[in-house]
Enzyme design. Structure first.
Site, PDB file in Angstrom:
ATOM      1  N   LEU A 124      -0.383   0.479  18.244  1.00  0.00           N
ATOM      2  CA  LEU A 124      -1.407   1.470  18.611  1.00  0.00           C
ATOM      3  C   LEU A 124      -0.776   2.869  18.630  1.00  0.00           C
ATOM      4  O   LEU A 124       0.347   3.043  19.117  1.00  0.00           O
ATOM      5  CB  LEU A 124      -1.937   1.121  19.999  1.00  0.00           C
ATOM      6  CG  LEU A 124      -3.168   1.892  20.483  1.00  0.00           C
ATOM      7  CD1 LEU A 124      -4.374   1.589  19.601  1.00  0.00           C
ATOM      8  CD2 LEU A 124      -3.480   1.514  21.936  1.00  0.00           C
ATOM      9  N   ASN A 134       0.834  -1.209   0.000  1.00  0.00           N
ATOM     10  CA  ASN A 134       0.000   0.000   0.000  1.00  0.00           C
ATOM     11  C   ASN A 134       0.866   1.255   0.000  1.00  0.00           C
ATOM     12  O   ASN A 134       0.567   2.223  -0.707  1.00  0.00           O
ATOM     13  CB  ASN A 134      -0.928   0.016   1.212  1.00  0.00           C
ATOM     14  CG  ASN A 134      -2.158  -0.819   0.978  1.00  0.00           C
ATOM     15  OD1 ASN A 134      -3.046  -0.430   0.235  1.00  0.00           O
ATOM     16  ND2 ASN A 134      -2.211  -1.983   1.600  1.00  0.00           N
ATOM     17  N   ASP A 151      -9.031   0.765  15.506  1.00  0.00           N
ATOM     18  CA  ASP A 151     -10.115   0.598  14.527  1.00  0.00           C
ATOM     19  C   ASP A 151     -11.456   1.202  14.934  1.00  0.00           C
ATOM     20  O   ASP A 151     -12.511   0.708  14.520  1.00  0.00           O
ATOM     21  CB  ASP A 151     -10.316  -0.908  14.220  1.00  0.00           C
ATOM     22  CG  ASP A 151      -9.028  -1.560  13.760  1.00  0.00           C
ATOM     23  OD1 ASP A 151      -8.242  -0.901  13.066  1.00  0.00           O
ATOM     24  OD2 ASP A 151      -8.813  -2.732  14.106  1.00  0.00           O
ATOM     25  N   HIS A 202      -8.115  -0.507   7.009  1.00  0.00           N
ATOM     26  CA  HIS A 202      -8.340  -1.795   7.665  1.00  0.00           C
ATOM     27  C   HIS A 202      -8.906  -2.758   6.623  1.00  0.00           C
ATOM     28  O   HIS A 202      -9.821  -2.400   5.883  1.00  0.00           O
ATOM     29  CB  HIS A 202      -9.310  -1.627   8.844  1.00  0.00           C
ATOM     30  CG  HIS A 202      -9.444  -2.880   9.639  1.00  0.00           C
ATOM     31  ND1 HIS A 202      -8.485  -3.288  10.546  1.00  0.00           N
ATOM     32  CD2 HIS A 202     -10.383  -3.851   9.632  1.00  0.00           C
ATOM     33  CE1 HIS A 202      -8.841  -4.445  11.067  1.00  0.00           C
ATOM     34  NE2 HIS A 202      -9.991  -4.802  10.543  1.00  0.00           N
TER      35      HIS A 202
END
Ligand code: GAR
Length: 199
Positions: free
Chosen positions: A87, A14, A145, A104
């Site tokens: 995180l 990505n 998320d 995600h």
């Protein structure tokens, strides 16, 4: 010119798409790639594409603000999480309000949270016999998320799709949509900032 930093932990497919998309872009530039793994292939890919890199440790990331100093020195406007598995600490969220985006590999709020990354997500989707999966791009807050969703795209699944096949379908969507969504989000944010300045 808006400058972005990509945070990534692994392969960086990505990250590569994003770097390619914004090469020679009018007003968005990938200025830095940050990784928590010094052997992550994403670092090499970034260097080969002329993008500066930074390796972080748990100590530097969670117990100092040295990352923030580096981001400031590059005048980074937004952070893009592209397969980054740590995180984000509260001080970074506070310093980049609404300016950290994550992708995600599932349709949140399903299959999100701690431990839900990469192939684990696709295995869970497969185990639940879902008829579709997809991607979610969302703003990052202090939980895994959970931040505001700005984009989702689904893909149909066949009963015969393995977890690996699901992963391939999802990754195709990521490669197609992530960079344009970043572009649109940052440009809209730009207009809002402009409006604020006018007011
Ligand atoms: C991507 O599928 C991304 O959605 C996922 O990691 C992969 C990274 O692939 N992220 C998560 O699971 C975050 N919870 P890449 O390194 O080839 O871009």
């Amino acid at each position: 010119m808006k400058k972005i930093a990509i945070f990534a932990s692994g392969t960086g497919s990505n990250a590569r798409k994003i770097i390619e998309y914004f090469t020679n872009h009018q007003n968005i530039k990938v200025a830095l790639v940050v990784s928590n793994r010094k052997t992550a292939p994403v670092l090499r890919m970034a260097s080969e594409n002329g993008v500066d890199t930074l390796v972080i440790t748990r100590q530097s990331f969670y117990h100092s603000k040295s990352v923030l100093d580096v981001l400031d020195s590059y005048r980074i406007d937004a952070i893009i999480l592209a397969g980054f598995l740590w995180l984000i600490p509260p001080y970074l969220v506070k310093n980049f309000p609404g300016r950290i985006l994550n992708i995600h590999p599932a349709l949140l709020p399903k299959y999100g949270g701690k431990g839900m990354y990469g192939s684990h997500v696709h295995q869970a989707v497969k185990a639940a016999n879902e008829q579709e999966s997809g991607i979610t791009i969302h703003i990052v807050d202090e939980e895994y998320d959970k931040g505001r969703i700005i984009f989702q795209k689904s893909c149909p699944l066949e009963p015969s799709d393995s977890a690996e096949a699901i992963g391939k379908k999802v990754l195709q969507l990521e490669h197609r949509y992530f960079a344009p969504v970043i572009e649109e989000y940052l440009n809209i944010e730009n207009q809002n900032n402009l409006k604020d300045e006018v007011i």
